[in-house]
Design a protein around this motif. Structure first.
Motif, short mmCIF file in Angstrom:
data_model
loop_
_atom_site.label_atom_id
_atom_site.label_comp_id
_atom_site.label_asym_id
_atom_site.label_seq_id
_atom_site.Cartn_x
_atom_site.Cartn_y
_atom_site.Cartn_z
N TYR A 209 3.41 3.29 -10.39
CA TYR A 209 2.01 3.40 -10.32
C TYR A 209 1.77 4.96 -10.31
N ARG A 210 2.34 5.49 -9.17
CA ARG A 210 2.12 6.97 -8.71
C ARG A 210 2.37 8.02 -9.95
N ASP A 211 3.40 7.49 -10.63
CA ASP A 211 3.83 8.31 -11.94
C ASP A 211 2.87 8.20 -12.84
N ARG A 212 2.07 7.06 -13.09
CA ARG A 212 1.37 7.24 -14.06
C ARG A 212 0.17 8.07 -13.74
N TRP B 297 -13.51 9.70 -4.50
CA TRP B 297 -14.70 10.55 -4.13
C TRP B 297 -14.19 12.04 -3.86
N GLN B 298 -14.84 13.03 -3.82
CA GLN B 298 -14.34 14.42 -3.38
C GLN B 298 -14.09 14.82 -1.92
N LEU B 299 -12.90 15.38 -1.99
CA LEU B 299 -12.53 15.75 -0.47
C LEU B 299 -12.53 17.11 -0.20
N GLY B 300 -12.93 17.96 -1.44
CA GLY B 300 -12.88 19.39 -1.32
C GLY B 300 -13.06 20.05 -2.57
N PRO B 301 -13.10 21.09 -2.68
CA PRO B 301 -13.10 21.90 -3.79
C PRO B 301 -11.92 21.78 -4.87
N GLY B 302 -11.99 21.21 -5.59
CA GLY B 302 -10.81 20.68 -6.67
C GLY B 302 -9.94 19.66 -6.08
N HIS B 303 -10.31 18.75 -4.98
CA HIS B 303 -9.56 17.97 -4.41
C HIS B 303 -10.36 16.55 -4.48
N HIS B 304 -9.73 15.56 -4.95
CA HIS B 304 -10.30 14.14 -4.90
C HIS B 304 -9.60 12.97 -4.23
N GLY B 305 -10.06 12.15 -3.80
CA GLY B 305 -9.40 10.77 -3.12
C GLY B 305 -9.49 9.73 -4.07
N ALA B 306 -8.64 8.61 -3.91
CA ALA B 306 -9.05 7.42 -4.68
C ALA B 306 -8.11 6.26 -4.02
N LEU C 52 -6.38 14.81 -8.19
CA LEU C 52 -6.19 13.66 -7.32
C LEU C 52 -5.11 13.88 -6.40
N SER C 53 -5.78 14.35 -5.31
CA SER C 53 -4.88 14.73 -3.88
C SER C 53 -4.65 13.67 -2.96
N HIS C 54 -5.30 12.98 -2.86
CA HIS C 54 -4.94 11.79 -1.77
C HIS C 54 -5.24 10.15 -2.54
N LEU C 55 -4.08 9.78 -2.50
CA LEU C 55 -4.17 8.26 -3.24
C LEU C 55 -3.61 7.21 -2.42
N THR C 56 -4.31 6.04 -2.41
CA THR C 56 -3.87 4.81 -1.81
C THR C 56 -3.81 3.92 -2.88
N ILE C 57 -2.56 3.18 -2.97
CA ILE C 57 -2.36 1.97 -4.00
C ILE C 57 -2.27 0.73 -3.43
N THR D 65 0.99 -1.25 -0.14
CA THR D 65 0.08 0.02 -0.03
C THR D 65 0.83 1.22 -0.15
N SER D 66 0.32 2.26 -0.83
CA SER D 66 1.33 3.69 -0.77
C SER D 66 0.30 4.46 -0.76
N ARG D 67 0.70 5.81 -0.20
CA ARG D 67 -0.10 6.91 -0.70
C ARG D 67 0.77 7.99 -1.31
N LEU D 68 0.06 9.15 -1.91
CA LEU D 68 0.47 9.93 -2.86
C LEU D 68 1.89 10.57 -2.43
N SER D 69 2.11 11.05 -1.12
CA SER D 69 3.27 11.61 -0.68
C SER D 69 3.77 11.56 0.66
N THR D 70 4.73 11.84 0.99
CA THR D 70 5.31 11.26 2.16
C THR D 70 6.24 12.57 2.76
N PRO D 71 6.06 13.23 3.86
CA PRO D 71 4.91 12.95 4.81
C PRO D 71 3.63 13.55 4.24
#
Length: 309
Positions: free
Chosen positions: A289-292, A265-274, A299-304, A5-11
């Protein structure tokens, strides 16, 4: 079989406020100040000069000032709690919650306008046309100024991709709610001016309450649309025409890589999570996969999750 599992950025943070959050907050407070000043001036002047038209319009403006206060407090609370860890996905959707509440208030205002107009239609009252027209024109001028201040990206929202334009998806519904309250007040002023002029020139006094009913119906339609759009965001519903899932699939599903589960889903104006679950015969690195998906700006919040096999 591996499970990663990975998220879009760290921290990782959860700041999902709109790009214009602070600007919209400042303008909303300014509009409240203008509306409240006008409200007090009308009520005081109405009592001094014995004008019920001024007093009534002043109290009418107070309802919109109160509704816009909901928007302003939502901006303030969302900004102050933007990094509060108890909000799992941040405070970006607080504006939609405030917009939903404002839409309900707008619907009640429409109902009250319609009811009062029906009463006036069956029980006409004497109208002081010059005074009433002056009040309506003054109210319209104030509302047009406030509408100009609240103009913004509630009209157009670009998804961040060169080939897409989404007018209604991901916009600031909190600002839109405040704008609609001002617009509703402006509409009632325009209709009132038209009806009062017709009544003054041709004696058609029935047009004043008739225009009130028309205005109430239009405002009700606006409120229903806002309730629908904010409710969808609060329920994590993706509206028709939202192509983020298709873009994610197009970017990920190459070679043997297949998406087995996808949530957007939408997280806020102009922000989505996946949340993206991938199965592959030849799994690549999570960074690959993140690079793709890096080109999808909303897409501001991503879990793969990647599963081999």
């Amino acid at each position: 079989m591996t499970d990663l599992t990975s998220r879009l950025s760290t921290p990782h943070d959860h700041v999902f406020l709109g790009d214009s959050h602070e600007r919209n907050e400042r303008r909303t407070w300014l509009v409240i100040a203008i509306t409240a000043t006008m409200m007090v001036a009308e009520i005081v002047a109405g009592n001094i000069f014995g004008s019920m038209a001024l007093v009534a319009d002043g109290w009418h403006m107070s309802t919109h000032a109160a509704a816009m206060l909901i928007a302003a407090m939502a901006y303030l609370f969302a900004r102050r709690n933007v990094r509060n860890p108890r909000f799992t996905f941040g405070t970006g959707k607080l504006g939609d919650l405030a917009g939903f509440a404002s839409a309900v208030v707008l619907a009640l205002i429409a109902l009250l306008i319609g009811w009062e107009s029906l009463i006036r239609l069956y029980n006409p009252v004497a109208i002081s046309f010059p005074q009433a027209i002056s009040v309506a024109v003054l109210g319209l001028a104030v509302n047009l100024l406030c509408a100009w201040l609240l103009r913004g990206d509630h009209h157009h929202h670009h998804h961040g991709h060169d080939h897409h334009d989404h007018d209604q998806h991901g916009g600031d519904n909190n600002l839109r709610a405040a704008y609609l309250h001002v617009l509703a007040d402006a509409l009632t002023s325009v209709l009132a001016i038209a009806a009062l002029v017709m009544g003054s020139l041709y004696g058609l006094n029935w047009m004043d309450p008739a225009m009130g009913i028309v205005g109430g119906l239009v405002i009700a339609r606006w409120s229903v649309g806002l309730i629908r759009d904010t409710g969808r965001v609060l329920m994590d519903y993706l509206p028709e025409g939202e192509d983020l899932p298709d873009e994610i699939r197009a970017a990920i599903e190459t070679g043997s890589d297949r998406i087995t589960d996808l949530h957007v889903w939408q997280l806020g104006p102009g922000h989505h999570g996946a949340i993206v679950s991938i199965r592959s015969d030849a799994p690549q690195s999570l960074q690959a996969y993140r690079d793709r998906l890096a080109h999808i700006h909303d897409l501001s919040h991503l879990t793969i999750e990647v599963e081999a096999g």
